[in-house]
Design a protein around this motif. Structure first.
Motif, PDB file in Angstrom:
ATOM      1  N   GLN A 125     -51.239  21.853  19.097  1.00  0.00           N
ATOM      2  CA  GLN A 125     -50.121  22.515  20.246  1.00  0.00           C
ATOM      3  C   GLN A 125     -50.124  21.297  21.171  1.00  0.00           C
ATOM      4  O   GLN A 125     -48.698  21.451  22.055  1.00  0.00           O
ATOM      5  CB  GLN A 125     -50.994  23.836  21.164  1.00  0.00           C
ATOM      6  CG  GLN A 125     -49.894  24.705  21.833  1.00  0.00           C
ATOM      7  CD  GLN A 125     -50.228  25.784  22.854  1.00  0.00           C
ATOM      8  OE1 GLN A 125     -51.741  25.841  22.783  1.00  0.00           O
ATOM      9  NE2 GLN A 125     -49.657  26.473  22.840  1.00  0.00           N
ATOM     10  N   ALA A 126     -51.015  20.851  21.560  1.00  0.00           N
ATOM     11  CA  ALA A 126     -50.762  19.151  22.581  1.00  0.00           C
ATOM     12  C   ALA A 126     -49.695  18.460  21.637  1.00  0.00           C
ATOM     13  O   ALA A 126     -48.976  17.987  22.798  1.00  0.00           O
ATOM     14  CB  ALA A 126     -52.077  18.841  22.850  1.00  0.00           C
ATOM     15  N   ALA A 127     -49.534  18.754  20.875  1.00  0.00           N
ATOM     16  CA  ALA A 127     -49.352  17.556  19.877  1.00  0.00           C
ATOM     17  C   ALA A 127     -47.680  17.951  19.814  1.00  0.00           C
ATOM     18  O   ALA A 127     -46.673  17.245  20.905  1.00  0.00           O
ATOM     19  CB  ALA A 127     -49.529  16.798  18.641  1.00  0.00           C
ATOM     20  N   LEU A 128     -47.579  19.359  20.395  1.00  0.00           N
ATOM     21  CA  LEU A 128     -46.223  19.687  19.936  1.00  0.00           C
ATOM     22  C   LEU A 128     -45.255  19.537  21.526  1.00  0.00           C
ATOM     23  O   LEU A 128     -44.212  19.475  21.672  1.00  0.00           O
ATOM     24  CB  LEU A 128     -46.511  21.420  19.683  1.00  0.00           C
ATOM     25  CG  LEU A 128     -44.981  22.297  19.634  1.00  0.00           C
ATOM     26  CD1 LEU A 128     -43.653  21.382  19.039  1.00  0.00           C
ATOM     27  CD2 LEU A 128     -45.398  23.902  19.566  1.00  0.00           C
ATOM     28  N   TRP A 129     -46.505  20.255  22.786  1.00  0.00           N
ATOM     29  CA  TRP A 129     -46.072  20.147  23.797  1.00  0.00           C
ATOM     30  C   TRP A 129     -45.108  19.003  24.421  1.00  0.00           C
ATOM     31  O   TRP A 129     -44.203  18.754  24.993  1.00  0.00           O
ATOM     32  CB  TRP A 129     -47.191  20.898  24.862  1.00  0.00           C
ATOM     33  CG  TRP A 129     -47.087  22.145  24.912  1.00  0.00           C
ATOM     34  CD1 TRP A 129     -46.428  23.263  23.788  1.00  0.00           C
ATOM     35  CD2 TRP A 129     -48.569  22.581  25.263  1.00  0.00           C
ATOM     36  NE1 TRP A 129     -47.226  24.728  24.549  1.00  0.00           N
ATOM     37  CE2 TRP A 129     -48.137  24.078  25.285  1.00  0.00           C
ATOM     38  CE3 TRP A 129     -49.356  22.123  26.382  1.00  0.00           C
ATOM     39  CZ2 TRP A 129     -48.731  25.166  25.526  1.00  0.00           C
ATOM     40  CZ3 TRP A 129     -49.790  23.560  26.588  1.00  0.00           C
ATOM     41  CH2 TRP A 129     -50.438  24.769  26.739  1.00  0.00           C
ATOM     42  N   LYS A 130     -45.726  17.564  23.847  1.00  0.00           N
ATOM     43  CA  LYS A 130     -45.496  16.475  23.963  1.00  0.00           C
ATOM     44  C   LYS A 130     -44.214  15.894  23.429  1.00  0.00           C
ATOM     45  O   LYS A 130     -43.165  15.368  24.666  1.00  0.00           O
ATOM     46  CB  LYS A 130     -46.898  15.246  23.930  1.00  0.00           C
ATOM     47  CG  LYS A 130     -46.505  14.224  24.056  1.00  0.00           C
ATOM     48  CD  LYS A 130     -47.623  12.837  23.885  1.00  0.00           C
ATOM     49  CE  LYS A 130     -46.860  11.358  24.153  1.00  0.00           C
ATOM     50  NZ  LYS A 130     -45.503  11.369  23.978  1.00  0.00           N
ATOM     51  N   ALA A 131     -44.115  16.302  21.802  1.00  0.00           N
ATOM     52  CA  ALA A 131     -43.393  16.418  21.979  1.00  0.00           C
ATOM     53  C   ALA A 131     -41.714  16.950  22.400  1.00  0.00           C
ATOM     54  O   ALA A 131     -40.592  15.971  22.653  1.00  0.00           O
ATOM     55  CB  ALA A 131     -43.468  16.587  19.997  1.00  0.00           C
ATOM     56  N   ARG A 132     -42.105  17.842  22.733  1.00  0.00           N
ATOM     57  CA  ARG A 132     -40.366  18.653  23.080  1.00  0.00           C
ATOM     58  C   ARG A 132     -40.695  18.558  24.668  1.00  0.00           C
ATOM     59  O   ARG A 132     -39.297  18.078  25.140  1.00  0.00           O
ATOM     60  CB  ARG A 132     -41.225  20.648  23.299  1.00  0.00           C
ATOM     61  CG  ARG A 132     -41.588  20.855  22.030  1.00  0.00           C
ATOM     62  CD  ARG A 132     -41.872  22.761  22.048  1.00  0.00           C
ATOM     63  NE  ARG A 132     -41.231  23.037  21.256  1.00  0.00           N
ATOM     64  CZ  ARG A 132     -41.926  24.301  20.558  1.00  0.00           C
ATOM     65  NH1 ARG A 132     -42.679  25.075  22.069  1.00  0.00           N
ATOM     66  NH2 ARG A 132     -41.414  25.294  19.571  1.00  0.00           N
ATOM     67  N   ARG A 133     -41.902  17.780  25.409  1.00  0.00           N
ATOM     68  CA  ARG A 133     -41.416  17.616  26.564  1.00  0.00           C
ATOM     69  C   ARG A 133     -40.448  15.879  26.865  1.00  0.00           C
ATOM     70  O   ARG A 133     -39.524  15.565  27.451  1.00  0.00           O
ATOM     71  CB  ARG A 133     -42.848  16.674  27.589  1.00  0.00           C
ATOM     72  CG  ARG A 133     -43.772  17.972  27.532  1.00  0.00           C
ATOM     73  CD  ARG A 133     -45.071  17.909  28.152  1.00  0.00           C
ATOM     74  NE  ARG A 133     -45.734  18.933  28.145  1.00  0.00           N
ATOM     75  CZ  ARG A 133     -46.942  19.342  28.954  1.00  0.00           C
ATOM     76  NH1 ARG A 133     -47.257  18.037  28.834  1.00  0.00           N
ATOM     77  NH2 ARG A 133     -47.467  19.866  29.483  1.00  0.00           N
ATOM     78  N   ASP A 134     -41.382  15.123  25.943  1.00  0.00           N
ATOM     79  CA  ASP A 134     -40.099  14.012  25.593  1.00  0.00           C
ATOM     80  C   ASP A 134     -38.740  14.305  24.875  1.00  0.00           C
ATOM     81  O   ASP A 134     -37.610  13.883  25.705  1.00  0.00           O
ATOM     82  CB  ASP A 134     -41.093  13.329  23.951  1.00  0.00           C
ATOM     83  CG  ASP A 134     -42.012  12.055  24.424  1.00  0.00           C
ATOM     84  OD1 ASP A 134     -42.708  12.146  26.156  1.00  0.00           O
ATOM     85  OD2 ASP A 134     -42.378  11.787  23.639  1.00  0.00           O
ATOM     86  N   SER A 135     -37.989  15.360  24.346  1.00  0.00           N
ATOM     87  CA  SER A 135     -37.105  15.443  23.764  1.00  0.00           C
ATOM     88  C   SER A 135     -36.328  16.183  25.290  1.00  0.00           C
ATOM     89  O   SER A 135     -35.532  15.023  24.845  1.00  0.00           O
ATOM     90  CB  SER A 135     -37.360  16.462  22.580  1.00  0.00           C
ATOM     91  OG  SER A 135     -36.457  16.637  22.375  1.00  0.00           O
ATOM     92  N   ALA A 136     -37.157  16.411  25.851  1.00  0.00           N
ATOM     93  CA  ALA A 136     -36.260  17.736  26.995  1.00  0.00           C
ATOM     94  C   ALA A 136     -36.164  15.972  28.127  1.00  0.00           C
ATOM     95  O   ALA A 136     -35.506  16.063  28.856  1.00  0.00           O
ATOM     96  CB  ALA A 136     -36.843  18.754  28.053  1.00  0.00           C
ATOM     97  N   PHE A 137     -36.751  15.240  27.960  1.00  0.00           N
ATOM     98  CA  PHE A 137     -36.905  13.882  29.083  1.00  0.00           C
ATOM     99  C   PHE A 137     -35.511  12.670  28.619  1.00  0.00           C
ATOM    100  O   PHE A 137     -34.989  13.187  29.596  1.00  0.00           O
ATOM    101  CB  PHE A 137     -37.842  13.243  29.716  1.00  0.00           C
ATOM    102  CG  PHE A 137     -37.901  12.693  30.427  1.00  0.00           C
ATOM    103  CD1 PHE A 137     -37.967  13.205  32.011  1.00  0.00           C
ATOM    104  CD2 PHE A 137     -38.071  11.237  30.319  1.00  0.00           C
ATOM    105  CE1 PHE A 137     -37.395  11.637  32.892  1.00  0.00           C
ATOM    106  CE2 PHE A 137     -37.769  10.682  31.321  1.00  0.00           C
ATOM    107  CZ  PHE A 137     -37.825  10.479  32.522  1.00  0.00           C
ATOM    108  N   TYR A 138     -36.091  12.743  27.840  1.00  0.00           N
ATOM    109  CA  TYR A 138     -35.604  10.806  27.345  1.00  0.00           C
ATOM    110  C   TYR A 138     -33.754  11.525  26.427  1.00  0.00           C
ATOM    111  O   TYR A 138     -33.714  12.346  26.378  1.00  0.00           O
ATOM    112  CB  TYR A 138     -35.992  10.402  25.840  1.00  0.00           C
ATOM    113  CG  TYR A 138     -37.355  10.135  26.295  1.00  0.00           C
ATOM    114  CD1 TYR A 138     -37.344   9.293  27.307  1.00  0.00           C
ATOM    115  CD2 TYR A 138     -38.479  10.540  26.288  1.00  0.00           C
ATOM    116  CE1 TYR A 138     -38.092   8.196  27.744  1.00  0.00           C
ATOM    117  CE2 TYR A 138     -39.644   9.962  26.447  1.00  0.00           C
ATOM    118  CZ  TYR A 138     -39.731   9.158  26.824  1.00  0.00           C
ATOM    119  OH  TYR A 138     -40.473   8.618  27.834  1.00  0.00           O
ATOM    120  N   GLY A 139     -33.210  10.816  27.469  1.00  0.00           N
ATOM    121  CA  GLY A 139     -31.595  11.425  27.185  1.00  0.00           C
ATOM    122  C   GLY A 139     -30.600  12.001  28.299  1.00  0.00           C
ATOM    123  O   GLY A 139     -29.497  12.533  27.987  1.00  0.00           O
TER     124      GLY A 139
END
Length: 286
Positions: free
Chosen positions: A214-228
């Motif tokens: 879940q920690a890895a999923l949250w990080k990936a989603r945060r990066d996706s929401a932020f970058y770009g």
């Protein structure tokens, strides 16, 4: 902020706090005292935080606060306590040292209409809450995993096409998609059939993941929401790191109107001209 397409608060929920992707080697400390403007007495339990961040605290019995690890640059220092009018200061922190900011809060005058006490939940209030949630949180996949934990602090009015909401305490919002618990200090919310407008400040807190997955999923989603995102672009622009962060900006001329007068905003094919940060941002007065 106003958005005709119901972007509203989902932007704040889906993007990351201001510290994301902006590690600082040096940091400042903010400290001060909060008192009652009329009596001068210290105010305990006042929320003091940097807006759109995870850096916040409450004042002690002497009304004092202290925020450490504050990144240099622009920020909004926000102060709020139930029963008082909130205050904020927009700051540009240039040096990694102790900065002192004191606040004097005025008591808030709250007008309430007729109060009806019932043993069951008001169906009209529930319908208005559903409308508020749809407008405020949004309807994206991430928003579907976001909920208001304490909706009971909300009250609504609707007259004609004007829909308004007020909150007697900070909204507590859990975003299970990104792993954030958010206190949102709502100052104003109104909506018409064509526009949604709100004003307030969020304070973020990271939730504890139940597993490494879940920690890895949250990080990936945060990066996706932020970058770009637009926020990513604005932070890169302010820090003069557009190309480093993968952005390029261009201007595109518009066609002239009939007889060469006015503009029809018609793009001239694929013509575009690179522009630089200095062409967009200018130094302010003072």
């Amino acid at each position: 902020m106003s958005y005709a397409a119901r972007l509203s608060f989902c932007l704040a929920l889906l993007l990351l706090p201001a510290t994301h992707g902006a590690a600082q080697e040096v940091a400042a400390t903010l400290a001060g005292a909060v008192t009652d403007a009329a009596t001068g007495k210290a105010l305990p339990d006042v929320n003091v935080f940097i807006a759109v961040s995870m850096n916040g605290s409450v004042t002690d019995a002497q009304g004092r606060y202290r925020l450490v690890g504050v990144p240099l640059g622009t920020l909004r220092l926000y102060v709020s306590r139930v029963g008082y009018e909130p205050q904020f200061r927009d700051l540009f922190i240039r040096e990694a040292k102790l900065h002192t900011f004191d606040f004097q809060l005025k008591e808030a005058i709250i007008e309430v209409g007729e109060i009806t006490v019932t043993g069951e939940e008001d169906p009209r209030w529930r319908r208005r809450l559903e409308r508020f949630t749809e407008l405020f949180i949004g309807e994206t996949p991430n928003a579907a995993q976001t909920k208001i934990v304490n909706p009971e602090v909300l009250d609504f009015t609707s007259k004609g096409g004007d829909f308004r909401a007020v909150a007697s305490a900070p909204l507590v919002i859990e975003n299970q998609a990104l792993g954030y618990r958010i206190q949102y200090f709502l100052k104003d919310f109104s909506a018409t059939p064509t526009r949604t407008k709100y004003d307030g400040e969020p304070l973020y807190e990271e939730m504890t993941p139940e597993s490494p997955e879940q920690a890895a999923l949250w990080k990936a989603r945060r990066d996706s929401a932020f970058y770009g995102s637009f926020r990513h672009f604005m932070l890169a622009l302010l820090n003069d790191r557009l190309e480093e962060q993968g952005f390029q900006i261009f201007s595109r001329p518009a066609a002239r109107g009939p007889n060469g007068v006015g503009s029809q905003n018609i793009l001239q094919g694929n013509q575009r001209y690179p522009i630089q940060r200095k062409d967009i941002l200018k130094d302010g007065d003072g």
